[in-house]
Scaffold this motif. Structure first.
Motif, PDB file in Angstrom:
ATOM      1  N   ALA A 175      43.679 -22.547 -44.219  1.00 27.78           N
ATOM      2  CA  ALA A 175      44.063 -21.786 -45.402  1.00 27.78           C
ATOM      3  C   ALA A 175      44.841 -20.526 -45.056  1.00 27.78           C
ATOM      4  O   ALA A 175      45.668 -20.062 -45.846  1.00 27.78           O
ATOM      5  N   ASP A 176      44.616 -19.966 -43.862  1.00 33.84           N
ATOM      6  CA  ASP A 176      45.326 -18.748 -43.477  1.00 33.84           C
ATOM      7  C   ASP A 176      46.665 -19.033 -42.807  1.00 33.84           C
ATOM      8  O   ASP A 176      47.329 -18.111 -42.327  1.00 33.84           O
ATOM      9  N   GLY A 177      47.070 -20.290 -42.768  1.00 30.95           N
ATOM     10  CA  GLY A 177      48.365 -20.654 -42.208  1.00 30.95           C
ATOM     11  C   GLY A 177      48.335 -21.105 -40.765  1.00 30.95           C
ATOM     12  O   GLY A 177      49.360 -21.549 -40.235  1.00 30.95           O
ATOM     13  N   GLU A 178      47.187 -21.024 -40.095  1.00 34.03           N
ATOM     14  CA  GLU A 178      47.104 -21.473 -38.702  1.00 34.03           C
ATOM     15  C   GLU A 178      47.206 -22.994 -38.640  1.00 34.03           C
ATOM     16  O   GLU A 178      46.430 -23.696 -39.297  1.00 34.03           O
ATOM     17  N   PRO A 179      48.165 -23.530 -37.887  1.00 36.45           N
ATOM     18  CA  PRO A 179      48.312 -24.987 -37.830  1.00 36.45           C
ATOM     19  C   PRO A 179      47.136 -25.648 -37.115  1.00 36.45           C
ATOM     20  O   PRO A 179      46.535 -25.062 -36.213  1.00 36.45           O
ATOM     21  N   ILE A 180      46.801 -26.838 -37.548  1.00 40.15           N
ATOM     22  CA  ILE A 180      45.746 -27.622 -36.913  1.00 40.15           C
ATOM     23  C   ILE A 180      46.424 -28.563 -35.925  1.00 40.15           C
ATOM     24  O   ILE A 180      47.002 -29.580 -36.303  1.00 40.15           O
ATOM     25  N   LEU A 181      46.378 -28.221 -34.657  1.00 36.06           N
ATOM     26  CA  LEU A 181      47.048 -28.994 -33.612  1.00 36.06           C
ATOM     27  C   LEU A 181      46.036 -29.913 -32.948  1.00 36.06           C
ATOM     28  O   LEU A 181      45.574 -29.663 -31.837  1.00 36.06           O
ATOM     29  N   PHE A 182      45.699 -30.962 -33.645  1.00 37.36           N
ATOM     30  CA  PHE A 182      44.638 -31.845 -33.171  1.00 37.36           C
ATOM     31  C   PHE A 182      44.995 -32.480 -31.839  1.00 37.36           C
ATOM     32  O   PHE A 182      44.162 -32.595 -30.943  1.00 37.36           O
ATOM     33  N   ARG A 183      46.235 -32.896 -31.687  1.00 36.56           N
ATOM     34  CA  ARG A 183      46.623 -33.599 -30.458  1.00 36.56           C
ATOM     35  C   ARG A 183      46.676 -32.648 -29.271  1.00 36.56           C
ATOM     36  O   ARG A 183      46.369 -33.019 -28.133  1.00 36.56           O
ATOM     37  N   ARG A 184      47.060 -31.376 -29.495  1.00 37.67           N
ATOM     38  CA  ARG A 184      47.180 -30.421 -28.403  1.00 37.67           C
ATOM     39  C   ARG A 184      45.846 -29.758 -28.079  1.00 37.67           C
ATOM     40  O   ARG A 184      45.589 -29.413 -26.929  1.00 37.67           O
ATOM     41  N   ALA A 185      45.031 -29.537 -29.094  1.00 38.18           N
ATOM     42  CA  ALA A 185      43.747 -28.856 -28.879  1.00 38.18           C
ATOM     43  C   ALA A 185      42.646 -29.612 -29.603  1.00 38.18           C
ATOM     44  O   ALA A 185      42.094 -29.140 -30.584  1.00 38.18           O
TER      45      ALA A 185
END
Length: 251
Positions: free
Chosen positions: A53-63
């Motif tokens: 919600a705060d704009g931080e991307p969800i980088l599932f593949r990287r992290a």
């Protein structure tokens, strides 16, 4: 990466703000509701540009998050051992693929094969989000202390049964934690080699808890105290009774 669990508010540029209703941390797929939509939408955390919600991307593949909770459970058990709850044991049997895993905490007598069962003290891949205490559904980003308090609040009587001394197991468990955490987990699954029987005291299998980790290359870990002799002998069906009278048997 921040916690991703049911109830997490997300943002997707084509749909706006929404709320996650279901998450599969093994595959990276989530279901979420947006606005007035009556049906949940399936999104992939790796390529659907999902953000917090705060704009931080969800980088599932990287992290990626832990694909199985066993390392977190080991940290919980170790902390409780240090607090005097040494009659607490973690039986686990994850598969190397990470798609099939089980875990079971039990207290009281150290009996691996006849261990007690208490609701909320065991789980599997299918219960990652549904276990009432340790499924991470309500506290997916909880610290070790927070998970201990959640367990104590849920079943104080069960935790009280872990009070007592079991020094040899506590020493074995502490050594395993020093060697494995935070990226690896032991498995007490004794698989037969192809075309052979059970091996006498093979090394304990070690499984990574996150995708992308290299296979474990550290020292071998012995089996927990109390396991000696559990893998000896062959497990076969009993031979049929011999009919010495020569009379046909009714089936």
């Amino acid at each position: 990466m921040k916690a991703v669990a049911p109830g997490t508010v997300i943002f997707q540029r084509h749909r706006g703000y929404g709320v996650i209703t279901h998450v599969n941390l093994l595959t990276g797929w989530v279901s979420a509701r947006f606005g007035n939509e009556s049906r949940a939408q399936d999104l992939n955390l790796s390529n659907d540009e999902v953000q917090h919600a705060d704009g931080e991307p969800i980088l599932f593949r990287r992290a990626p998050p832990d694909r199985m909770p066993h390392a977190r459970l080991m940290a919980v058990v170790r902390a409780l051992h240090e607090a005097g709850y040494q009659k607490l044991y973690l039986y686990s049997w994850p598969k190397p693929s990470g798609l099939h895993w089980r875990w079971h905490l039990f207290t009281g007598p150290r009996n691996w094969m006849q261990r007690t069962w208490r609701e909320g003290w065991y789980g599997s891949g299918a219960e990652y989000n549904n276990n009432p205490v340790m499924g991470w559904n309500d506290v997916p980003g909880a610290s070790t202390d927070e998970l201990i308090h959640a367990l104590a609040k849920f079943d104080p009587q069960g935790l009280a049964e872990a009070l007592g001394r079991d020094e040899d197991h506590t020493a074995w468990f502490a050594q395993a934690c020093d060697l494995l955490l935070p990226g690896y987990m032991y498995s007490l699954n004794m698989e037969r080699p192809p075309g052979g029987g059970l091996i006498e005291a093979p090394p304990v299998p070690i499984v990574p808890v996150r995708a992308g980790l290299k296979p474990y290359a550290g020292p071998d870990i012995g089996w927990p105290p109390g396991w000696a002799g559990l893998w000896t002998g062959t497990h076969v069906l009993p031979a049929p009774k011999i009919n010495i009278k020569g009379e046909p048997e009714l089936r």
